[in-house]
Design an enzyme around this catalytic site. Structure first.
Site, PDB file in Angstrom:
ATOM      1  N   VAL A  25      -9.962  -0.280  11.303  1.00  0.00           N
ATOM      2  CA  VAL A  25      -8.769   0.400  10.825  1.00  0.00           C
ATOM      3  C   VAL A  25      -7.592  -0.534  11.046  1.00  0.00           C
ATOM      4  O   VAL A  25      -7.415  -1.075  12.144  1.00  0.00           O
ATOM      5  CB  VAL A  25      -8.535   1.730  11.568  1.00  0.00           C
ATOM      6  CG1 VAL A  25      -7.278   2.414  11.052  1.00  0.00           C
ATOM      7  CG2 VAL A  25      -9.744   2.647  11.423  1.00  0.00           C
ATOM      8  N   CYS A  26      -6.811  -0.748  10.010  1.00  0.00           N
ATOM      9  CA  CYS A  26      -5.578  -1.533  10.107  1.00  0.00           C
ATOM     10  C   CYS A  26      -5.875  -2.927  10.663  1.00  0.00           C
ATOM     11  O   CYS A  26      -6.770  -3.622  10.183  1.00  0.00           O
ATOM     12  CB  CYS A  26      -4.566  -0.765  10.954  1.00  0.00           C
ATOM     13  SG  CYS A  26      -2.861  -1.348  10.817  1.00  0.00           S
ATOM     14  N   THR A  27      -5.160  -3.345  11.710  1.00  0.00           N
ATOM     15  CA  THR A  27      -5.335  -4.698  12.240  1.00  0.00           C
ATOM     16  C   THR A  27      -6.603  -4.850  13.072  1.00  0.00           C
ATOM     17  O   THR A  27      -6.867  -5.948  13.590  1.00  0.00           O
ATOM     18  CB  THR A  27      -4.120  -5.110  13.090  1.00  0.00           C
ATOM     19  OG1 THR A  27      -3.883  -4.109  14.096  1.00  0.00           O
ATOM     20  CG2 THR A  27      -2.881  -5.256  12.222  1.00  0.00           C
TER      21      THR A  27
END
Length: 325
Positions: free
Chosen positions: A102-104
């Protein structure tokens, strides 16, 4: 069969990167017997781990864990986490049938070698950095989530919920995913399609040459903007320019120009004053159909739908509290 999902966190993780997907998998499991998912929150040492907002979460240690799905969250602490050898070794060797970010969290997958040669996405703000740091990854900033074989990645923060719903649909079917989305009061599939928010108008690539090419493109949208022309502005060969542009922005020049044109056209479309055909010509699309396809890729809706939505919002009666009536 119950699948174990391990949510991997670290000091400074983003709480919504964890709680969004966690809630989705918990929601779909509540009224099913046996429960389709066993949920575990993991960290390298175990114990309480503080999120970036200060809220701590109790975790299990990595040792002895073998989840079926390893989901790596993101957050401000991701750079420090990427320097922990035990964490990267677990991501690389855990043996999970599927891994996701998720995301970074994509930076941790990349640092562990799980994204080598694969397509992946991350938060649009960090896509160019991911491409620069890990050139073996094919970064696509224009997606909410991407599945490449057993490896999944998603864009910023709330896109983790979209990722979880897609995984639920793969495991349990479309109706289970729809029911979960209804319970969470989110879209089963966003109206925005697979495209995440772009800030190409605010891109600040590190090199002056690519900055100059973007600035030139913004100022000459009505004209033909070939790679050769933009490369000449950047004083690079077309091949050098294309490579540098992709590395610094996470986009090909053609995709970037298309998005710049779509973003320039959108406020004029929503204003509802000018004919759509005239707007298309004025921002550099050769015809309205090309602009329609660009809008679908960029915003998940055609220009006409965005215009109708803005008109409907403007026509809606304003809320008047009872005390003011």
């Amino acid at each position: 069969m119950t699948l174990t999902i391990g949510f991997l966190v670290f000091p400074g993780f983003n709480i919504l990167d964890l709680s969004g997907p966690l809630a989705a998998f918990d929601t779909v499991s509540r009224d099913r017997s046996p429960r389709p998912y066993r949920l575990e929150v993991l960290s390298e040492p175990g114990g309480a781990v503080a999120s970036s907002c200060g809220l701590p979460v109790v975790t299990l240690p990595l040792e002895g864990r073998a989840p079926d799905l390893l989901l790596v969250v993101g957050g401000r602490g991701v750079d420090r986490a990427a320097a922990v050898p035990q964490l990267l070794a677990f991501i690389r060797d855990a043996g999970a049938a599927r891994v996701a970010s998720v995301c970074t969290g994509a930076f941790l997958l990349a640092a562990a070698g799980r994204l080598d040669g694969r397509r992946a996405t991350t938060h649009w703000r960090h896509a160019a950095t991911l491409q620069r740091q890990y050139p073996g990854v094919r970064v696509d900033m224009d997606r909410i989530f991407i599945k490449d074989g057993p490896v999944w990645s998603s864009a910023g923060i709330t896109a983790g919920i979209d990722l979880a719903l897609a995984l639920i649909e793969e495991d349990l079917g479309v109706e289970a995913a729809r029911a979960t989305a209804r319970d969470l009061v989110v879209y089963h599939r966003r109206p925005g399609g697979q495209s995440q928010f772009s800030a190409l108008l605010d891109l600040e690539p590190p090199s002056d040459r690519i900055q100059a090419a973007l600035r030139y493109a913004r100022e000459h949208l009505r004209e033909a903007l070939s790679v050769d022309r933009l490369a000449a502005v950047a004083h690079l060969s077309p091949r050098q320019f294309a490579r540098a542009f992709l590395a610094e922005t996470g986009q090909t020049p053609a995709k970037a120009v298309e998005r710049l044109r779509a973003e320039a056209a959108r406020p004029r479309i929503e204003d509802g004053i000018e004919p759509i055909e005239a707007i298309a010509r004025d921002v550099g699309f050769s015809d309205p159909e090309r602009m329609r396809r660009a809008f679908l890729r960029a915003f998940g809706q055609p220009p006409q739908a965005l215009r109708r939505g803005r008109r409907a919002a403007a026509a809606a009666p304003a809320y008047c509290p009872p005390s003011a009536r």
